[in-house]
Structures are given as structure tokens and as C-alpha cells.
Design an enzyme around this catalytic site. Structure first.
Site, mmCIF file in Angstrom:
data_model
loop_
_atom_site.group_PDB
_atom_site.id
_atom_site.type_symbol
_atom_site.label_atom_id
_atom_site.label_comp_id
_atom_site.label_asym_id
_atom_site.label_seq_id
_atom_site.Cartn_x
_atom_site.Cartn_y
_atom_site.Cartn_z
ATOM 1 N N GLU A 210 -12.079 -1.004 -4.560
ATOM 2 C CA GLU A 210 -11.892 -0.790 -6.013
ATOM 3 C C GLU A 210 -12.970 -1.438 -6.884
ATOM 4 O OE1 GLU A 210 -7.913 -2.061 -6.955
ATOM 5 O OE2 GLU A 210 -6.988 -0.609 -5.619
ATOM 6 N N GLU B 153 -4.075 4.970 1.782
ATOM 7 C CA GLU B 153 -2.862 4.316 1.247
ATOM 8 C C GLU B 153 -1.897 5.358 0.680
ATOM 9 O OE1 GLU B 153 -3.909 1.105 -1.450
ATOM 10 O OE2 GLU B 153 -5.643 0.559 -0.252
ATOM 11 N N MET C 29 -3.890 -9.377 5.459
ATOM 12 C CA MET C 29 -5.290 -9.540 5.871
ATOM 13 C C MET C 29 -6.212 -9.508 4.650
ATOM 14 S SD MET C 29 -5.042 -7.484 9.490
ATOM 15 C CE MET C 29 -6.638 -7.875 10.222
ATOM 16 N N ASN D 167 -0.627 -6.648 3.004
ATOM 17 C CA ASN D 167 -1.155 -7.784 2.224
ATOM 18 C C ASN D 167 -1.784 -8.889 3.061
ATOM 19 O OD1 ASN D 167 -0.424 -7.150 -0.607
ATOM 20 N ND2 ASN D 167 1.645 -7.072 0.241
ATOM 21 N N HIS E 188 -7.825 -4.408 6.069
ATOM 22 C CA HIS E 188 -7.785 -4.205 4.608
ATOM 23 C C HIS E 188 -7.494 -5.534 3.951
ATOM 24 C CE1 HIS E 188 -6.783 -2.224 0.776
ATOM 25 N NE2 HIS E 188 -5.748 -3.032 0.723
HETATM 26 C C1 XIL Z 1 -0.544 -3.721 -2.941
HETATM 27 C C2 XIL Z 1 0.635 -4.084 -2.061
HETATM 28 O O1 XIL Z 1 1.253 -2.894 -1.642
HETATM 29 C C3 XIL Z 1 1.612 -4.931 -2.822
HETATM 30 O O2 XIL Z 1 2.624 -5.399 -1.966
HETATM 31 C C4 XIL Z 1 0.883 -6.128 -3.440
HETATM 32 O O3 XIL Z 1 1.761 -6.833 -4.259
HETATM 33 C C5 XIL Z 1 -0.318 -5.680 -4.249
HETATM 34 O O4 XIL Z 1 -1.157 -4.877 -3.438
HETATM 35 N N1 XIL Z 1 -4.512 -0.694 -3.758
HETATM 36 C C6 XIL Z 1 -4.764 -1.435 -2.639
HETATM 37 C C7 XIL Z 1 -3.666 -2.166 -1.976
HETATM 38 O O5 XIL Z 1 -5.891 -1.407 -2.126
HETATM 39 O O6 XIL Z 1 -4.095 -3.352 -1.359
HETATM 40 C C8 XIL Z 1 -2.549 -2.455 -2.910
HETATM 41 O O7 XIL Z 1 -1.469 -3.002 -2.178
HETATM 42 C C9 XIL Z 1 -2.118 -1.209 -3.647
HETATM 43 C C10 XIL Z 1 -3.261 -0.647 -4.453
#
Ligand code: XIL
Length: 449
Positions: free
Chosen positions: A254, A360, A171, A169, A205
Site C-alpha cells: 500500500e 486478500e 508476520m 497479522n 505478509h
Molecule cells: C488487516 C487485518 O485483517 C486486521 O485484523 C488488522 O486489524 C488490520 O489489518 N490490507 C492489508 C491487510 O494488507 O494486512 C489488512 O489486514 C487489511 C487491509
């Protein structure tokens, strides 16, 4: 009278005996089955076989790693089988197994058969191997981390297993961009400094994501041109700060809706349809060498979304927008996507001559709404392990030039975002709550064979 009664009783007893003799010859002991050599041997399974035993109703199959059957492969301690064979699955490659079988009829059980020894094909993967060692030189194996979890057991685990990290989270825009022209670098710096000190790669990210817009930006009252300038300055500041330290960035995250279509974000509203191209351009201007990724989720199973993601990428490329790769987030389930669905998605990235990042990765084991679990069952555990293995196999098989990294979204199960996101217990990652390697870790290793 008494004599007659005795005679009748004797007659009944005789009759019952005669009946039982005809139907189930209780005097005959179940014959011992003969086990036959295994067939259909693969690196993860084999078919155990045995001969028919007259009047047996089922067979009890034992499979063990030891010839004296002091332990059993999960589910194979007297597994009841109705057929004369059984495909034993979810095994480890290059490993010696033993099986034996008994015939059964109700509570009556025969002696054990002979013991058959079988070695699965492939190479044995030592489950104690660190991921980064196994993947060495081919691509990075990464984990999502946070600055408060970089010491002690976290440090040991990260430096042993992983060659890359991503800030889960810290960055993101919401963490760094505190106001127009003001930035909080404390946590981002902590993560990058940690990586530099430990010779670990950093994937950045994410520069622009609708899920991490600071509240002051959401309520921004300046003009659209001023908003765009803010985003430009943000991207420039962040990318410039980490030149030479951050290898790659998710520039836009996204941007396509579930079910297709451009996501209606504040960036689209204020900067127009070209906002994605502009963000990539600004990132490139700030660092000519950093790798620039577009990142999204569910593209293997949501085909309308998949089509629109690749249409977006084609459009960027057609307009010479600097893009180096695609991140497929891979927040997946133990039973989805299928290997074929994933391969099709992966091939679309390669066909565009772009690098691929599984960015991820986590695999939900408790994703079946009609069969919600409180504890992880052996079946689900095996299926989840095999999904990890499959994902890594698919990635490992792509040509080297397209490889970048597989990043898992977290370290310990109990700290995975999946538990909050789906409001349910789950076990999506590679390490348990005590930092121990799970079978999913072995599945990852097997995928690298
Ligand atoms: C998520 C984190 O894991 C959580 O801790 C936060 O509350 C919300 O974001 N897609 C992404 C990530 O690109 O940045 C997200 O991460 C999960 C879904």
C-alpha cells in the site's frame, strides 16, 4: 309503494350484474397457460416462456430442481411476472431445472401449465468439492489465518480446502519487531511450522506496511541512516529466517494513496523516495529464490491510483529492481468492480510480465450505504456469489505462468476484519459461523470450471 321499491331494487341488481358482465366476465375461468421450451440457455440462466392468456393480469412462475416441485429455486415459488417470459438467473451449470406457470387476475388463478424441463449449459459443479482440489496444479488457494485458530475445526477446514496460508497479522512488523535488533518469532513460527507440517504453502505478509509500524519505531529518535539500517536488518532477519519455508513475500504494501500519489509514510520520510526499491533489493539479497510482490488495494476502480501503482512498478522494473509479482488485495463489493474493470487491472499486471496474486479476497455483501441490510437478502446473496465466481473466472483465465494464488482474507464470516472495518454486519467470506460452506464457495468452484 312496496312493489315499486322491489322493482327498483331488481333493476339495480340487474344493472350491476350487467355491468360486471361487461367489464369482467366472471363466468369465464382463466385459461391455463401453455409453457414453451426455454431459450437463451447459459450455464447460469435461461429464459422461461409461455403463451398469452386472455385477460390475465400477470403470471406466477415456479422453478424447481424437482419435476414434482417439492422445492423451489430461491425467489421462484409463484414469482409474479407481468411479461410472457422471465430470465431465471444465478443458476448452477449443467443442472436440470423444471418450470411451470399459472395465469392470474387478482385472486383468480388458473390451473398449472405443462412442465418444461431445461438443463443449463456447462458442467455441474459439486458444491462439496474442496477449493484446493478443484484448483489443483494450477495455482494455490489460500486463506488468511492466525496462530490461535489452527486447531480443531479450523485445522480440518484449512487442510481440506486450502493449499496456502497467509498470516492475517502475525508476520507483520508490529508483531515481530519488538525493538532494535529484537524479534518475537513465536506466532510467526507457529504459522510457518503448521504449514510445513501440513504441506501447505506460505505467502509472507507484509515486510513493510505503514499500517503495522511498531510504536517504538514511530517515536524513533535516531538518525535517518540508523532508521534505514533498522529496516534493512528487519527485512534481512525475517526473510532469512523463513528461507525455503515461505515461498513469497509482500515486500511493500500500500505505498500509493487513494486517489494517487506516493503515500507519505514514515519509510518515505526517513528513507526517501527510493525506499521501495531498497526494500525489494534487501529481500532479494536475503533469499535469491523467494517471490517478491508489491501489494495494494482498489486499483481496479480508483484509476488515478491504478496509474500510479503501475508507474511505480514500471519504475522498479526500469531500474532492474527485483520484483516478481503484484498482489491485488481484492477487498471488493458484491457489485464492484465490474468484470471489465477487473480485467483491465489484471491485464496491466500481465503486460508487465509479472505474477498475479489475488491476495486478500473478500466480497462485501452489505456495502450499499443507501440500502443497509440486517440480514442477507436472496438477491444480495446471489449477486455476491456471482461476484466471487466472476473474480475466480478472471483469475483462472490468465496464462499459467502468471498464476500464483487466490487468497481469501479469513475463513468464517463472523471473524472477518470487514465487520470491524465498516462497523456493520456482513457476510464477506466462503464459510459461515459454523464452518459450513456457503454459496460463495460454490461460486468460487464455478469460477474454476
Ligand atoms: C488487516 C487485518 O485483517 C486486521 O485484523 C488488522 O486489524 C488490520 O489489518 N490490507 C492489508 C491487510 O494488507 O494486512 C489488512 O489486514 C487489511 C487491509
Amino acid at each position: 309503494m312496496k312493489k315499486k321499491f322491489v322493482l327498483i331494487c331488481t333493476g339495480i341488481v340487474f344493472f350491476l350484474n350487467a355491468c360486471s358482465k361487461d367489464d369482467t366476465p366472471s363466468s369465464a375461468i382463466l385459461a391455463t397457460p401453455v409453457a414453451n421450451p426455454a431459450t437463451e440457455i447459459t450455464d447460469a440462466s435461461f429464459k422461461a416462456k409461455w403463451n398469452f392468456v386472455s385477460s390475465a393480469q400477470n403470471y406466477l412462475l415456479d422453478v424447481s430442481l424437482s419435476p414434482d416441485f417439492t422445492d423451489f429455486v430461491t425467489n421462484y415459488n409463484a414469482k409474479s411476472v407481468n411479461d410472457l417470459n422471465d430470465i431465471v438467473m444465478n443458476l448452477t451449470g449443467g443442472t436440470q431445472y423444471y418450470y411451470r406457470v399459472r395465469a392470474a387476475r387478482g385472486t383468480e388463478i388458473s390451473n398449472y401449465s405443462n412442465v418444461i424441463s431445461v438443463i443449463t449449459s456447462g458442467t455441474f459443479v459439486n458444491p462439496d468439492t474442496p477449493l484446493k482440489v478443484k484448483a489443483a496444479n494450477n495455482f494455490f488457494v489460500g486463506a488468511a489465518v492466525s496462530s490461535s485458530r489452527l486447531s480443531g475445526a479450523y485445522n480440518t477446514l484449512i487442510t481440506t480446502e486450502f493449499s496456502s496460508i497467509t498470516a492475517e497479522n502475525e508476520m507483520k512488523m508490529e508483531a515481530i519487531f519488538t525493538g532494535p535488533g529484537t524479534y518475537n518469532w513465536t506466532q510467526a513460527d507457529a504459522i510457518v511450522d503448521y504449514a510445513v507440517a501440513n504441506n501447505i504453502n506460505v505467502h509472507g505478509h507484509a515486510l513493510v506496511w505503514h499500517g503495522s509500524v511498531p510504536s517504538w519505531m514511530n517515536s524513533y529518535t535516531g538518525t535517518d541512516a540508523e532508521f534505514e539500517q533498522l529496516v534493512h536488518d528487519y527485512i534481512t532477519a525475517v526473510v532469512t529466517r523463513y528461507v525455503g519455508k515461505v515461498t513469497s513475500w509482500d515486500v511493500v504494501n500500500e505505498a500509493i494513496n487513494d486517489g494517487g500519489g506516493t503515500r507519505n509514510t514514515i519509510f518515505l520520510q526517513k528513507m526517501g523516495a527510493n525506499y521501495i526499491a531498497k526494500c525489494f533489493q534487501w529481500a532479494r539479497e536475503a533469499d535469491p529464490n523467494v517471490l517478491l510482490f508489491y501489494n495494494d488495494y482498489n486499483t481496479s476502480t480508483d484509476i488515478s491510483k491504478q496509474n500510479d501503482v503501475y508507474a511505480l512498478i514500471d519504475n522498479l522494473k526500469a531500474n532492474n529492481v527485483p520484483i516478481d509479482g503484484v498482489g491485488l488485495q481484492m477487498h471488493i463489493k458484491y457489485d464492484s468492480p465490474t468484470r471489465q474493470e477487473l480485467q483491465t487491472d489484471v491485464d496491466k499486471v500481465l503486460a508487465r510480465n509479472l505474477k498475479l496474486h489475488f491476495s486478500e479476497l473478500d466480497v462485501r455483501a452489505n456495502s450499499n450505504d443507501s440500502q443497509v441490510l440486517n440480514t442477507l437478502t436472496p438477491e444480495r446473496k446471489s449477486a455476491q456469489k456471482m461476484k466471487y465466481r466472476e473474480v475466480v473466472e478472471v483469475y483462472n483465465a490468465i496464462p499459467t505462468t502468471y498464476k500464483y494464488a487466490i487468497t481469501v482474507w479469513g475463513i468464517k464470516d463472523n471473524e472477518s476484519w470487514i465487520l470491524n472495518q465498516f462497523n456493520r454486519v456482513d457476510w464477506p467470506l466462503l464459510f459461515d459461523n459454523s464452518f459450513n460452506r456457503k454459496v460463495t464457495h460454490t461460486g468460487f468452484l464455478e469460477g474454476l470450471e
